[in-house]
Design an enzyme around this catalytic site. Structure first.
Site, mmCIF file in Angstrom:
data_model
loop_
_atom_site.group_PDB
_atom_site.id
_atom_site.type_symbol
_atom_site.label_atom_id
_atom_site.label_comp_id
_atom_site.label_asym_id
_atom_site.label_seq_id
_atom_site.Cartn_x
_atom_site.Cartn_y
_atom_site.Cartn_z
ATOM 1 N N TYR A 150 0.864 -1.178 0.000
ATOM 2 C CA TYR A 150 0.000 0.000 0.000
ATOM 3 C C TYR A 150 0.896 1.221 0.000
ATOM 4 O O TYR A 150 1.863 1.293 0.774
ATOM 5 C CB TYR A 150 -0.901 -0.001 1.247
ATOM 6 C CG TYR A 150 -1.723 1.265 1.427
ATOM 7 C CD1 TYR A 150 -1.462 2.156 2.469
ATOM 8 C CD2 TYR A 150 -2.772 1.576 0.557
ATOM 9 C CE1 TYR A 150 -2.213 3.302 2.646
ATOM 10 C CE2 TYR A 150 -3.535 2.724 0.732
ATOM 11 C CZ TYR A 150 -3.254 3.580 1.772
ATOM 12 O OH TYR A 150 -3.996 4.729 1.941
ATOM 13 N N ASP A 245 9.371 2.765 -1.241
ATOM 14 C CA ASP A 245 8.384 3.436 -0.377
ATOM 15 C C ASP A 245 8.711 3.026 1.070
ATOM 16 O O ASP A 245 8.304 1.966 1.532
ATOM 17 C CB ASP A 245 6.967 3.023 -0.761
ATOM 18 C CG ASP A 245 5.945 3.651 0.175
ATOM 19 O OD1 ASP A 245 4.739 3.474 -0.052
ATOM 20 O OD2 ASP A 245 6.361 4.321 1.146
ATOM 21 N N LYS A 273 5.611 9.346 8.424
ATOM 22 C CA LYS A 273 5.437 8.824 9.787
ATOM 23 C C LYS A 273 6.503 9.323 10.767
ATOM 24 O O LYS A 273 6.389 10.408 11.314
ATOM 25 C CB LYS A 273 5.361 7.294 9.726
ATOM 26 C CG LYS A 273 4.113 6.835 8.904
ATOM 27 C CD LYS A 273 4.053 5.347 8.745
ATOM 28 C CE LYS A 273 2.999 4.937 7.755
ATOM 29 N NZ LYS A 273 1.642 4.865 8.324
#
Ligand code: KE4
Length: 432
Positions: A150, A245, A273
């Site tokens: 994702y 990613d 994050k």
């Protein structure tokens, strides 16, 4: 007494009922709605260190850490102080600040292959922008992603595999035009043969390959060294941009992320994050030769009102400084391994088919006989049993990810006593 067993309706239930009137599904991000595990989401009122408390005052050991950012624990005093120090000077200017240079220099110093970096406000923005830049740089529209990974919710990335390898990708979400999805090829994660076949068939059309080198969005699934190596060699051979990613695994599997873990340098890296320390901040970057194509220097447009926001940068920069403390990752990895091994041992004692895995400060729990290497293998685990385990642990005051398809996270605030308390609660859950 857990909330789900109390006679009086909990405040969580009342808040969830009220939330659904004005917020779709009652949440601002779908995974929070507990749809896959069932039950009532807990509305969190406050957090401290490894804990957070819900609207009924129930305390939980928190193993999602906001899905990765809270690596030094909630409300770390030094992060709080760093934010307080800048708050009175202004929340946002829409103009450059020195702090943005400092965090850019820090990221480029720490992360291999990052000569330049652009700050954005979410992981979705980071990957969406990195893909546009890779397409603009290579002048090729085709991209490759992997099933189970994702990368946020940009249209090109909400795509699932077509019927056959050489067919076009199909949207996984309504509202994604087929004309966009068709440029995305989806291959099986860790499948080197499929990757080689795709590059053989249309390698010179591929503008970018984007991958979670350590995947955390199908539960924890590690890229095999062969797979990561093949990505690097095939992208180099065919002139495709390799995008790691690392929004989740960056600063989580180790200080220098997955590139250092595998000894492989990507062409571009997406981060998020941890670099915001819980505030909205993410980034994408890579070699100057590629980044030079980005506006205002180049012809690839990208922008953001709150990009490099001074409050988010203050939280992120302090977090990046704290994780560079000597021994930080050795300790974090040891705590996370202690949890994974303790849970596996407790399941073995109860003869429950369960395995756990960990890399740095992230872990995976699987009701299966072996650690999965692909999305298909994760789907073979006992999801219903995970969901029961999730609620048993939640009632015991341990908050794991509310989905069998998510990784879990440990912070430097999760000490031995907290890990052992978690394992003891799991022993009771496995026994029942
Ligand atoms: P955001 O747009 O949610 O900041 O980041 C998207 C993203 C990109 N890349 C990776 C590897 C990610 O893990 C994410 C977001 N991760 C999810 C956790 N499964 C965020 C939680 C959520 O969607 O609420």
């Amino acid at each position: 007494m857990s909330n789900t067993q109390s006679s009086t309706p909990s405040r969580n239930e009342a808040l969830f009922e009220r939330a659904q009137r004005t917020i779709p599904g009652g949440v601002n991000s779908p995974v929070r709605a507990f749809r896959s595990v069932g039950g009532t989401p807990r509305f969190i009122e406050r957090a401290q260190g490894p804990y957070f408390w819900d609207a009924d005052g129930q305390r939980y050991i928190d193993y999602i850490g906001s899905w990765g950012p809270m690596i030094v624990g909630h409300v770390h005093p030094e992060v709080l102080e760093a934010v307080e120090r800048v708050l009175h000077k202004g929340f946002s200017f829409g103009a450059p600040t020195e702090a943005e240079i400092e965090i850019a220099e820090e990221i480029c110093k720490i992360v291999p292959s990052m000569e330049q970096v652009r700050m954005v406000s979410s992981g979705t923005e980071a990957t969406m922008s990195a893909l546009r830049l890779a397409r603009g740089y290579t002048k090729r529209d085709r991209i490759v992603k992997f099933e189970g990974c994702y990368h946020g919710h940009a249209d090109s990335l909400l795509v699932k595999a077509g019927s056959g390898l050489l067919t076009f990708g199909n949207p996984t979400s309504a509202g994604v035009p087929v004309d966009i999805a068709k440029h995305t090829t989806v291959l099986e994660y860790n499948n080197v043969a499929a990757l080689e076949e795709a590059f053989k068939a249309f390698g010179d059309e591929i503008g970018a390959v984007i991958v979670e080198p350590v995947a955390g969005n199908m539960n924890l699934v590690k890229g095999s060294p062969e797979f990561i190596g093949a990505l690097r060699s095939l992208c180099t051979k065919h002139g495709a941009v390799l995008i790691f990613d690392e929004v989740m695994c960056g600063f989580r599997v180790g200080l220098k992320g997955a590139q250092a873990l595998y000894g492989v340098e990507a062409d571009m890296v997406c981060l998020g994050k941890v670099i915001g320390g819980g505030m909205p901040a993410a980034a994408f970057g890579g070699r100057r030769e590629i980044m030079d194509h980005l506006a205002p220097n180049g012809t690839v447009y990208q922008a953001g009102t709150l990009s490099g926001n001074p409050v988010a940068v203050a939280a992120g920069l302090k977090t990046l400084q704290l994780i560079q403390a000597p021994g930080f990752y050795e300790k974090l990895a040891a705590q996370t391994a202690r949890l994974a091994q303790g849970l596996s041992a407790a399941a073995r004692e109860a003869q429950v088919p369960f395995v756990a895995d960990s890399v740095g400060g992230m872990f995976g729990l699987y009701f299966a006989d072996k650690i999965p290497a692909s999305f298909a293998e994760v789907t073979k685990s006992d999801i219903a049993r995970f969901n029961r385990f999730f609620h048993q642990m939640l009632d015991a005051g341990v908050y794991f990810a509310p989905s069998a398809y998510e990784a879990g996270f440990v912070s430097s605030a999760h000490d031995d006593a907290i890990i052992d308390e978690t394992i003891a609660a799991a022993r009771r859950a496995f026994a029942s």
